[in-house]
Design an enzyme around this catalytic site. Sequence first.
Site, mmCIF file in Angstrom:
data_model
loop_
_atom_site.group_PDB
_atom_site.id
_atom_site.type_symbol
_atom_site.label_atom_id
_atom_site.label_comp_id
_atom_site.label_asym_id
_atom_site.label_seq_id
_atom_site.Cartn_x
_atom_site.Cartn_y
_atom_site.Cartn_z
ATOM 1 N N GLU A 248 0.829 -1.200 0.000
ATOM 2 C CA GLU A 248 0.000 0.000 0.000
ATOM 3 C C GLU A 248 0.867 1.256 0.000
ATOM 4 O OE1 GLU A 248 -3.966 1.807 1.577
ATOM 5 O OE2 GLU A 248 -2.649 0.985 3.115
ATOM 6 N N THR B 174 -5.689 11.066 -0.567
ATOM 7 C CA THR B 174 -5.066 10.834 0.737
ATOM 8 C C THR B 174 -3.808 11.681 0.891
ATOM 9 O OG1 THR B 174 -5.848 8.574 0.661
ATOM 10 C CG2 THR B 174 -4.143 9.037 2.265
#
Lengths: 307, 307
Positions: free
Chosen positions: B129, B182
């Site tokens: 990730e 994000t």
Amino acid sequence: MKQIKVFSPATIGNIGPGFDVLGLAVKNLGDIVEARRLSGGKIRIAAVHSSVPLSCDPRKNTAALAAANVFKYLNIKGGIEMTLHKGLPIGSGLGSSAASAAAGAFAANYLYGAQLSLEQMILAATEAEAVVSGGFFADNTAPALMGGATLTRCCVPLDVTRIGSIRSLKIVLVTPNVVVLTREARKMLPKKVPMEHFIANMANTALITAAFAKNDYSLFSRCLNDVIVEPVRSKLIPGFDEVKRNALKAGADGVAISGSGPTMFAITDNLQKARTIEKQMVLTFNSLGIASKSWVTTVDSQGTRLI
Amino acid sequence: MKQIKVFSPATIGNIGPGFDVLGLAVKNLGDIVEARRLSGGKIRIAAVHSSVPLSCDPRKNTAALAAANVFKYLNIKGGIEMTLHKGLPIGSGLGSSAASAAAGAFAANYLYGAQLSLEQMILAATEAEAVVSGGFFADNTAPALMGGATLTRCCVPLDVTRIGSIRSLKIVLVTPNVVVLTREARKMLPKKVPMEHFIANMANTALITAAFAKNDYSLFSRCLNDVIVEPVRSKLIPGFDEVKRNALKAGADGVAISGSGPTMFAITDNLQKARTIEKQMVLTFNSLGIASKSWVTTVDSQGTRLI
């Protein structure tokens, strides 16, 4: 008239990273209050037995102030006479004034029908302590009354939760003979904290909470670490760094300041190791010319109670 | 060769105040990965079924990257072919890339003898990730793999703990049709936080931890409050204040942003109330000209698993 005897334990404010939030009651160390009802609505401190002289003035004594708050909440003109046996060092960061406040609140409530909830007694004791300490914080009064580890989410309105206990936890307490005033210790604190320090202390505090909720020493053993308050307050404790280092060398899984100090506490789950850690901490203070008192103890799960 | 099917749930990063620390897996929403062993050490994404076009390039896909990490840890030249069924919206703050990473790590490990621990799979997924998100954070990968609520104490070295679950918790998820990156959301954060905000978020996060450790909704119901990150990130979600206000009016015990948003979540312990809250949140976004998707769900206690 019936005389009662109430014990209230010493407490470790903050439990390291949990500044103003966590608190922990410890065994075999605390204040005893002998109390009886008094007619005429008088609140009297008959005597204070302590290693240092303490005032019997009910306006300056947290046990008397807490009892007065209890009568206020009960909406009665109650009277009480109390004799205090101070079983823990004053100004040591072990919640001495909170233990007296908790015992006073408990005694007054008990003698007049035990109508108040635990939360109301905590409020009565916290208000009493605020008069003396200058700050309204429940991180000593809550564990003193509830036992185990407690979490203060909010002071006004008061929101406290008993988290739980860790049965295998051994706590080494060492109180060096130096004076730290809570009020002064509080003034030193930074106004702002770096984002990464906030995250670190929050994570450690949450894991300590999980550890006490799950009775899991292995979780607690890896998170007794405070990167915000300890670096500042440890400067008020001569020898802090050496004592901490030697405690860790002797096998402690963590070392921190109890409340605003100067008491330091170390953790382990092995009694023999605890004795070794205690010895090393005391010796290190000694080597720096500082006398200290020390105890090896465990969690007091019961909190303030009749004895 | 045997084909397996792995499900990995959507996750709520932070759970409100617990920035970068807490995470929660939710039911009935997540990614499915179909996988089989491939000879010759190739890692291949056969197809990605998603509402928006997504790359099949294994260097850009978290499932493939996580599988590669698993093979690295196992010290084998493993091969795998995966087909992804994206069951949750991308860039929504519900841990879409983490769900794929978790499923990829789980599938690769399972197909080659299930030798890795849960912690190693979390590490494999978190590293995957990080390639895509630019930050190494386990607040989605840990709950996706472990289920329930999780606590990340430290990322390097990785230290994650499964806290527990709250059986009666109903979660309303509403994802408005706006884009929040994000990376951008992270840049907006303050470098320093006021001491009192640090204490407030720490206390709330500790109480959320206690709530999940004790399976106690009443504790959770009073501490879903973030005074540090929400005031900043909510500005990226048009209508946030109105939607939150109307959710609380409809009976929600708390409302917060999921991860970096734009998904908002509300909590209650009553299913009928949850439906009302969901309706009010969607209607409020609608009234501002913003379309949204919504779900009423509960905690996924199992985490990533074969189906």
